[in-house]
Design a protein around this motif. Structure first.
Motif, PDB file in Angstrom:
ATOM      1  N   THR A 208       0.826  -1.207   0.000  1.00 30.42           N
ATOM      2  CA  THR A 208       0.000   0.000   0.000  1.00 30.42           C
ATOM      3  C   THR A 208       0.859   1.255   0.000  1.00 30.42           C
ATOM      4  O   THR A 208       0.595   2.214  -0.737  1.00 30.42           O
ATOM      5  N   ALA A 209       1.896   1.255   0.831  1.00 32.42           N
ATOM      6  CA  ALA A 209       2.794   2.414   0.876  1.00 32.42           C
ATOM      7  C   ALA A 209       3.484   2.618  -0.466  1.00 32.42           C
ATOM      8  O   ALA A 209       3.630   3.756  -0.941  1.00 32.42           O
ATOM      9  N   VAL A 212       0.969   4.159  -2.902  1.00 29.92           N
ATOM     10  CA  VAL A 212       0.738   5.584  -2.659  1.00 29.92           C
ATOM     11  C   VAL A 212       1.931   6.410  -3.138  1.00 29.92           C
ATOM     12  O   VAL A 212       1.773   7.449  -3.796  1.00 29.92           O
ATOM     13  N   GLY A 213       3.136   5.952  -2.818  1.00 33.16           N
ATOM     14  CA  GLY A 213       4.323   6.674  -3.270  1.00 33.16           C
ATOM     15  C   GLY A 213       4.437   6.711  -4.783  1.00 33.16           C
ATOM     16  O   GLY A 213       4.799   7.745  -5.368  1.00 33.16           O
ATOM     17  N   VAL A 216       2.131   9.272  -6.342  1.00 27.97           N
ATOM     18  CA  VAL A 216       2.662  10.638  -6.285  1.00 27.97           C
ATOM     19  C   VAL A 216       3.590  10.893  -7.468  1.00 27.97           C
ATOM     20  O   VAL A 216       3.524  11.944  -8.120  1.00 27.97           O
ATOM     21  N   MET A 354       8.277  13.992  -1.984  1.00 25.39           N
ATOM     22  CA  MET A 354       6.852  13.843  -1.667  1.00 25.39           C
ATOM     23  C   MET A 354       6.439  12.379  -1.633  1.00 25.39           C
ATOM     24  O   MET A 354       5.618  11.970  -0.800  1.00 25.39           O
ATOM     25  N   SER A 355       7.005  11.579  -2.521  1.00 17.94           N
ATOM     26  CA  SER A 355       6.686  10.156  -2.541  1.00 17.94           C
ATOM     27  C   SER A 355       7.143   9.469  -1.263  1.00 17.94           C
ATOM     28  O   SER A 355       6.416   8.645  -0.689  1.00 17.94           O
ATOM     29  N   LEU A 357       7.603  10.829   1.713  1.00 20.95           N
ATOM     30  CA  LEU A 357       6.764  11.260   2.831  1.00 20.95           C
ATOM     31  C   LEU A 357       5.396  10.581   2.784  1.00 20.95           C
ATOM     32  O   LEU A 357       4.857  10.167   3.823  1.00 20.95           O
ATOM     33  N   ALA A 358       4.832  10.460   1.580  1.00 15.52           N
ATOM     34  CA  ALA A 358       3.530   9.802   1.449  1.00 15.52           C
ATOM     35  C   ALA A 358       3.628   8.323   1.814  1.00 15.52           C
ATOM     36  O   ALA A 358       2.745   7.775   2.494  1.00 15.52           O
ATOM     37  N   ALA A 359       4.693   7.660   1.371  1.00 19.52           N
ATOM     38  CA  ALA A 359       4.867   6.242   1.699  1.00 19.52           C
ATOM     39  C   ALA A 359       5.065   6.046   3.199  1.00 19.52           C
ATOM     40  O   ALA A 359       4.523   5.102   3.796  1.00 19.52           O
ATOM     41  N   ALA A 361       3.968   8.033   5.634  1.00 12.25           N
ATOM     42  CA  ALA A 361       2.687   8.272   6.303  1.00 12.25           C
ATOM     43  C   ALA A 361       1.762   7.069   6.160  1.00 12.25           C
ATOM     44  O   ALA A 361       1.058   6.692   7.111  1.00 12.25           O
ATOM     45  N   THR A 362       1.778   6.446   4.989  1.00 18.57           N
ATOM     46  CA  THR A 362       0.945   5.259   4.782  1.00 18.57           C
ATOM     47  C   THR A 362       1.394   4.109   5.671  1.00 18.57           C
ATOM     48  O   THR A 362       0.569   3.382   6.242  1.00 18.57           O
TER      49      THR A 362
END
Length: 379
Positions: A208-209, A212-213, A216, A354-355, A357-359, A361-362
């Motif tokens: 999932t992470a 999401v990454g 981005v 950004m990728s 950080l998004a990964a 957070a996931t």
């Protein structure tokens, strides 16, 4: 790997990439000799000069020789001052190159030591970090370089975009050689240390992470890089004064590629080029999928740096595929095939951050809190 063990290979790598790029820049003057065209064709010589000039310490290879720099009321003194300003820019460039590479390599070796099956991943990450460090060094030194051309207040942002884009393929090749030596030294310094086992990350959370990454990164590659959207970015922001015409700079830091419909080429050829974009996203997804398990701890700096390296690796993989289908070598010479290698690194840096950080957070939302076993004490 403890910092005291990681600092030695990081310093060795920083010194090597600095020396390699300095040597590459020193070789630019040799291409001005008459005999150079007897070894390479004219187009290849011009392309090699474009690669090497951004790293040349000699002002005569980079500053205009037509008298447009340094002509004024002070005669030749102006040219001398511009030459000194150029040398200052190159000093800043090489010092920051060393600093950026050492900082990134230190974190990579600390969180992804070349032990416990991590050696290939560490090697690839260090290789990807080389062009990023070179791009950052070129960016930091750009104001001095622009000023040394004698027209620092004219179209500043387009000039800045041109300087940042000049890092070139030579940084990719230097980064590969540097990564190889850095990993060898790191494996030597890691001997005797308590091995840190690879973390166990829930597969679903890791997938999932990674998804999401990758999404981005796809925003840049699929949405922003579409021809009409890229044209809107280019023309919609006018700015004023020194900040006028920011379109080139925005595209450089936001666009990982460029694509449009198959109207200008055959559908099969168009699909082949789109396959390179798929390869980029696949490399990013797979790298982000493995990254949490490769790191000794999934801290924010480590995830961000790992995601940046993953994005650069995907970019390089797609560019290699483009090289395989490129048919311009017979026209422009074999050197031209590598001309696009390393382009897009600024955008990879932007969306890699950004990728990551998004990964991260996931992963945190999925319950991966990254506990460090109390029995494991880093050496």
């Amino acid at each position: 790997m403890a910092y005291r063990r990681a600092v030695i290979p990081a310093l060795v790598g920083g010194l090597l990439i600095t020396l390699l790029l300095w040597w590459a820049g020193a070789s630019a003057q040799a291409l001005q000799l008459r005999g150079s065209t007897s070894v390479f064709d004219v187009d290849s010589v011009n392309e090699l000069r474009r690669w090497l000039t951004p790293w040349s310490y000699d002002p005569s290879t980079a500053l205009p020789s037509d008298g447009s720099v340094g002509t004024g009321t002070d005669g030749g003194g102006g040219g001398t001052r511009y030459s000194e300003l150029y040398r200052t820019a190159m000093q800043i460039r090489f010092v920051t190159l060393f600093a950026f590479f050492v900082a990134g390599a230190l974190l990579l070796l600390r969180r992804m030591p070349p032990t416990q099956g991590r050696t290939p991943a560490t090697l690839l990450a260090l290789w990807a970090w080389g062009p990023v460090a070179a791009t950052l060094a070129v960016t930091v030194s750009a104001p001095w370089l622009i000023a040394s051309r004698g027209r620092g207040s004219y179209r500043v942002l387009p000039q800045l975009a041109g300087v940042i884009a000049s890092s070139g393929p030579v940084a990719v090749f230097a980064g590969l050689a540097t990564a190889l030596l850095t990993v060898v030294v790191a494996r030597v310094t890691a001997k005797g240390a308590v091995p840190l086992p690879r973390r166990s990350v829930p597969p679903r959370a890791a997938r999932t992470a990674a998804g999401v990454g990758t999404a981005v990164v796809a925003v840049s590659l699929v949405v922003l890089s579409y021809q009409s959207v890229a044209a809107w970015i280019q023309t919609s922001f006018s700015g004023a004064g020194l900040l006028s015409e920011p379109g080139d700079l925005l595209r450089q830091w936001l666009l990982l590629g460029a694509w449009s419909g198959p109207s200008t080429m055959s559908f099969g050829h168009w699909l082949l080029y789109r396959a390179a974009d798929v390869v980029l996203l696949a490399v990013v997804w797979w790298s982000l999928r493995l990254l949490p398990g490769l790191l000794t701890r999934t801290t924010a700096p480590a995830m961000v740096l790992g995601a940046v390296c993953a994005t650069v690796l995907g970019l390089l993989a797609s560019q290699v595929l483009h090289m395989a289908v490129d048919d311009t070598a017979a026209v422009w010479g074999p050197v031209h095939v590598f001309s696009a290698l390393g382009t897009g690194v600024p955008a990879a840096l932007t969306f890699g951050v950004m990728s990551g950080l998004a990964a991260l957070a996931t992963l945190r939302l999925a319950g991966d809190r990254d506990p460090l076993p109390s029995a494991v004490v880093p050496a």
